[in-house]
Design a protein around this motif. Structure first.
Motif, PDB file in Angstrom:
ATOM      1  N   GLY A  39      28.566  49.515  18.687  1.00 26.11           N
ATOM      2  CA  GLY A  39      27.361  50.361  19.143  1.00 26.11           C
ATOM      3  C   GLY A  39      27.283  51.521  18.133  1.00 26.11           C
ATOM      4  O   GLY A  39      25.849  51.485  17.770  1.00 26.11           O
ATOM      5  N   LEU A  40      28.011  52.068  17.207  1.00 23.86           N
ATOM      6  CA  LEU A  40      27.824  53.048  16.512  1.00 23.86           C
ATOM      7  C   LEU A  40      27.441  52.414  15.230  1.00 23.86           C
ATOM      8  O   LEU A  40      26.104  53.020  14.557  1.00 23.86           O
ATOM      9  N   TRP A  41      27.790  51.297  14.799  1.00 25.97           N
ATOM     10  CA  TRP A  41      27.199  50.524  13.655  1.00 25.97           C
ATOM     11  C   TRP A  41      25.418  50.263  13.852  1.00 25.97           C
ATOM     12  O   TRP A  41      24.707  50.490  13.121  1.00 25.97           O
ATOM     13  N   GLU A  42      25.447  49.792  15.231  1.00 29.47           N
ATOM     14  CA  GLU A  42      24.171  49.280  15.598  1.00 29.47           C
ATOM     15  C   GLU A  42      23.201  50.672  15.584  1.00 29.47           C
ATOM     16  O   GLU A  42      22.095  50.591  15.160  1.00 29.47           O
ATOM     17  N   PHE A  49      17.940  48.883  18.664  1.00 27.35           N
ATOM     18  CA  PHE A  49      18.996  48.593  19.340  1.00 27.35           C
ATOM     19  C   PHE A  49      18.801  49.250  20.910  1.00 27.35           C
ATOM     20  O   PHE A  49      18.253  50.410  20.859  1.00 27.35           O
ATOM     21  N   LYS A  50      19.267  48.572  21.747  1.00 32.08           N
ATOM     22  CA  LYS A  50      19.016  49.135  23.149  1.00 32.08           C
ATOM     23  C   LYS A  50      20.386  49.999  23.402  1.00 32.08           C
ATOM     24  O   LYS A  50      21.249  49.297  24.084  1.00 32.08           O
ATOM     25  N   GLY A  51      20.184  51.146  23.403  1.00 36.27           N
ATOM     26  CA  GLY A  51      21.351  52.088  23.900  1.00 36.27           C
ATOM     27  C   GLY A  51      21.521  52.102  25.026  1.00 36.27           C
ATOM     28  O   GLY A  51      22.783  52.321  25.403  1.00 36.27           O
ATOM     29  N   HIS A  52      20.576  51.957  25.866  1.00 38.22           N
ATOM     30  CA  HIS A  52      20.798  52.117  27.441  1.00 38.22           C
ATOM     31  C   HIS A  52      21.945  50.928  27.786  1.00 38.22           C
ATOM     32  O   HIS A  52      22.771  51.162  28.576  1.00 38.22           O
ATOM     33  N   GLU A  53      21.377  49.944  27.467  1.00 43.25           N
ATOM     34  CA  GLU A  53      22.407  48.520  27.934  1.00 43.25           C
ATOM     35  C   GLU A  53      23.770  48.736  27.168  1.00 43.25           C
ATOM     36  O   GLU A  53      24.807  48.553  27.728  1.00 43.25           O
ATOM     37  N   PHE A  54      23.711  49.135  26.125  1.00 40.23           N
ATOM     38  CA  PHE A  54      25.105  49.481  25.436  1.00 40.23           C
ATOM     39  C   PHE A  54      25.993  50.526  26.313  1.00 40.23           C
ATOM     40  O   PHE A  54      27.389  50.270  26.495  1.00 40.23           O
ATOM     41  N   GLU A  55      25.386  51.429  26.787  1.00 43.26           N
ATOM     42  CA  GLU A  55      26.087  52.636  27.451  1.00 43.26           C
ATOM     43  C   GLU A  55      26.617  51.708  28.802  1.00 43.26           C
ATOM     44  O   GLU A  55      27.846  52.228  29.293  1.00 43.26           O
ATOM     45  N   LYS A  75      21.865  39.455  22.833  1.00 46.65           N
ATOM     46  CA  LYS A  75      20.590  39.298  23.847  1.00 46.65           C
ATOM     47  C   LYS A  75      20.610  40.668  24.656  1.00 46.65           C
ATOM     48  O   LYS A  75      19.292  41.235  24.834  1.00 46.65           O
ATOM     49  N   GLU A  76      21.567  41.402  25.141  1.00 42.48           N
ATOM     50  CA  GLU A  76      21.285  42.259  25.997  1.00 42.48           C
ATOM     51  C   GLU A  76      21.302  43.683  25.202  1.00 42.48           C
ATOM     52  O   GLU A  76      20.471  44.681  25.566  1.00 42.48           O
ATOM     53  N   THR A  77      21.712  43.972  24.028  1.00 41.28           N
ATOM     54  CA  THR A  77      21.254  45.045  23.350  1.00 41.28           C
ATOM     55  C   THR A  77      20.402  44.981  22.075  1.00 41.28           C
ATOM     56  O   THR A  77      20.436  45.996  21.555  1.00 41.28           O
ATOM     57  N   ASN A  78      19.650  43.948  21.759  1.00 41.23           N
ATOM     58  CA  ASN A  78      19.033  43.610  20.570  1.00 41.23           C
ATOM     59  C   ASN A  78      19.827  43.697  19.252  1.00 41.23           C
ATOM     60  O   ASN A  78      19.305  44.518  18.502  1.00 41.23           O
TER      61      ASN A  78
END
Length: 80
Positions: A39-42, A49-55, A75-78
Motif C-alpha cells: 500500500g505504501l509503495w502504491e 491507487f484506491k486508498g479506501h479499498e486498501f484501508e 482489481k480492487e485497488t487499481n
C-alpha cells in the motif's frame, strides 16, 4: 535491465511449492505487514491507487477469513 537486479516473487513461490506456487503467494499476501508495504509503495508511485479499498483490506488482514491474491489486489485497488 542494465545492472539492475530484480527478485521474482513467482520464482520464489515456484521454489517454495513447485506444484502449486500460488499457495505461498496467497499466504504471503495475507500478512498485514506485506499489505502495508504494498500500500505504501502504491501511494508513493500510483496516483490512481484506491486508498479506501486498501484501508478495508488492512482492517481485514490477519484474520483467518482474510485472503488476498495478486489479481484481487490489482482489481480492487487499481494497483500497478
Amino acid at each position: 535491465m542494465g545492472d539492475t537486479d530484480y527478485i521474482s516473487l513467482t520464482d520464489l513461490a515456484r521454489y517454495a511449492n513447485p506444484s502449486e506456487p500460488k499457495i505461498p503467494i496467497y499466504a504471503w499476501m495475507r500478512n498485514k505487514d506485506v499489505l502495508a508495504y504494498l500500500g505504501l509503495w502504491e501511494k508513493l508511485n500510483n496516483k490512481n491507487f484506491k486508498g479506501h479499498e486498501f484501508e478495508t483490506f488492512m482492517n481485514e488482514a490477519g484474520k483467518n477469513s482474510f485472503y488476498m491474491s495478486p489479481q484481487k489486489w490489482i482489481k480492487e485497488t487499481n494497483a500497478v
